[in-house]
Scaffold this motif. Structure first.
Motif, PDB file in Angstrom:
ATOM      1  N   ILE A 182       0.841  -1.218   0.000  1.00 35.21           N
ATOM      2  CA  ILE A 182       0.000   0.000   0.000  1.00 35.21           C
ATOM      3  C   ILE A 182       0.865   1.253   0.000  1.00 35.21           C
ATOM      4  CG2 ILE A 182      -1.609   1.366   1.385  1.00 35.21           C
ATOM      5  CD1 ILE A 182      -2.842  -1.293   2.326  1.00 35.21           C
ATOM      6  N   LEU A 183       1.902   1.235   0.863  1.00 33.60           N
ATOM      7  CA  LEU A 183       2.807   2.391   0.908  1.00 33.60           C
ATOM      8  C   LEU A 183       3.518   2.584  -0.432  1.00 33.60           C
ATOM      9  CD1 LEU A 183       4.396   1.926   4.456  1.00 33.60           C
ATOM     10  CD2 LEU A 183       2.729   3.651   3.744  1.00 33.60           C
ATOM     11  N   GLY A 184       3.874   1.451  -1.049  1.00 37.20           N
ATOM     12  CA  GLY A 184       4.532   1.533  -2.366  1.00 37.20           C
ATOM     13  C   GLY A 184       3.627   2.146  -3.410  1.00 37.20           C
ATOM     14  N   ILE A 185       2.349   1.690  -3.382  1.00 38.28           N
ATOM     15  CA  ILE A 185       1.377   2.228  -4.348  1.00 38.28           C
ATOM     16  C   ILE A 185       1.182   3.724  -4.128  1.00 38.28           C
ATOM     17  CG2 ILE A 185      -1.050   2.208  -5.033  1.00 38.28           C
ATOM     18  CD1 ILE A 185      -1.015  -0.827  -4.431  1.00 38.28           C
ATOM     19  N   ILE A 186       1.052   4.110  -2.850  1.00 39.73           N
ATOM     20  CA  ILE A 186       0.874   5.528  -2.533  1.00 39.73           C
ATOM     21  C   ILE A 186       2.072   6.345  -3.023  1.00 39.73           C
ATOM     22  CG2 ILE A 186       0.765   7.209  -0.637  1.00 39.73           C
ATOM     23  CD1 ILE A 186      -0.845   5.115   0.936  1.00 39.73           C
ATOM     24  N   THR A 187       3.264   5.786  -2.787  1.00 37.64           N
ATOM     25  CA  THR A 187       4.483   6.473  -3.225  1.00 37.64           C
ATOM     26  C   THR A 187       4.501   6.644  -4.738  1.00 37.64           C
ATOM     27  OG1 THR A 187       5.717   5.559  -1.357  1.00 37.64           O
ATOM     28  CG2 THR A 187       7.000   6.403  -3.221  1.00 37.64           C
ATOM     29  N   VAL A 188       4.113   5.574  -5.466  1.00 36.78           N
ATOM     30  CA  VAL A 188       4.087   5.638  -6.930  1.00 36.78           C
ATOM     31  C   VAL A 188       3.080   6.669  -7.410  1.00 36.78           C
ATOM     32  CG1 VAL A 188       3.501   4.368  -9.020  1.00 36.78           C
ATOM     33  CG2 VAL A 188       4.884   3.273  -7.256  1.00 36.78           C
ATOM     34  N   VAL A 189       1.879   6.647  -6.803  1.00 37.00           N
ATOM     35  CA  VAL A 189       0.834   7.595  -7.208  1.00 37.00           C
ATOM     36  C   VAL A 189       1.281   9.029  -6.966  1.00 37.00           C
ATOM     37  CG1 VAL A 189      -1.488   8.431  -6.696  1.00 37.00           C
ATOM     38  CG2 VAL A 189      -1.062   5.976  -6.873  1.00 37.00           C
ATOM     39  N   VAL A 190       1.864   9.256  -5.787  1.00 38.89           N
ATOM     40  CA  VAL A 190       2.341  10.606  -5.465  1.00 38.89           C
ATOM     41  C   VAL A 190       3.433  11.031  -6.434  1.00 38.89           C
ATOM     42  CG1 VAL A 190       3.585  11.987  -3.759  1.00 38.89           C
ATOM     43  CG2 VAL A 190       1.737  10.463  -3.022  1.00 38.89           C
TER      44      VAL A 190
END
Length: 225
Positions: free
Chosen positions: A27-35
């Motif tokens: 989830i943190l990885g996805i958030i980082t990618v989206v940001v």
């Protein structure tokens, strides 16, 4: 006292919940990618905006420089023909503003073939050794335009063309010496411009309006003083 079993998300009953930790990492990885993608998009949009702004500025600067150069050429033309126009006004009573405006209109600021090749600023026709055949457009009484071939005088320079133009208005034609009397007796340049059409100098029905517009735009009436 009894010890309570741990019920945390990542540790349960003393055991690490690897699956939950993996999910959190994902989830943190996805958030980082989206940001990161959003930041990248904003940066790209910003760069494109800057590039567009710079490109627009360059185009505007180029157009501004071009207009400035064209205006400089026009002012140079006016300054070149004005002295002789003023000299002829004193001698033949033709408004300097009218002479300059006619030179501008007839020769397209000295760029017409007649002006460049023959020094003929006003499209003055003639006969004899100094006259050359040239195609030009003339307006009929019904408003239509036609191309005609006629003989136009070749002048040694623009000053001679201006003098010939003033003499023509002052002395008229061989068949009518007072043909342009209304131009000479006009009290204002507006009246003189109108008289050029009435007295048959021009074939263009809008000739007088074009002249007065040019005089007003470039304040040519200051040369009448």
């Amino acid at each position: 006292m009894k010890k309570k079993n741990g019920r945390g998300i990542f540790v349960k009953n003393g055991k690490i919940q690897v699956a939950n930790i993996v999910v959190l990492i994902l989830i943190l990885g996805i958030i980082t990618v989206v940001v990161s993608m959003n930041v990248h998009k904003k940066n790209v949009a910003r760069d494109e905006s800057i590039a567009t702004s710079l490109s627009t500025s360059k185009i505007e600067a180029s157009e501004s420089a071009k207009k400035a150069a064209e205006e400089a050429k026009k002012q140079a033309f006016i300054k070149k023909v004005a002295p002789e126009a003023q000299k002829m006004q004193k001698k033949y009573k033709v408004f300097s503003s009218i002479t300059i405006a006619q030179a501008i209109l007839e020769s397209d600021w000295g760029t017409s073939s007649l002006a460049k090749d023959y020094n003929n600023l006003f499209g003055i026709k003639g006969t004899g050794a100094r006259a050359k055949d040239f195609k030009t457009k003339e307006q009929e009484k019904d408003g239509t335009w036609k191309t005609v071939t006629a003989k136009f005088i070749v002048f040694k320079d623009w000053d001679e063309a201006i003098m010939s133009h003033s003499k023509l208005l002052a002395n008229g034609n061989t068949w009518n010496k007072t043909q342009f009397a209304d131009v000479l007796s006009a009290a204002t340049y507006e009246d003189a411009a109108a008289a050029l059409v009435v007295d048959g100098y021009a074939t263009d029905n809008d000739y007088s309006t074009k002249l007065t517009d040019i005089i007003k735009q470039y304040q040519l009436d200051k040369y009448d003083k």
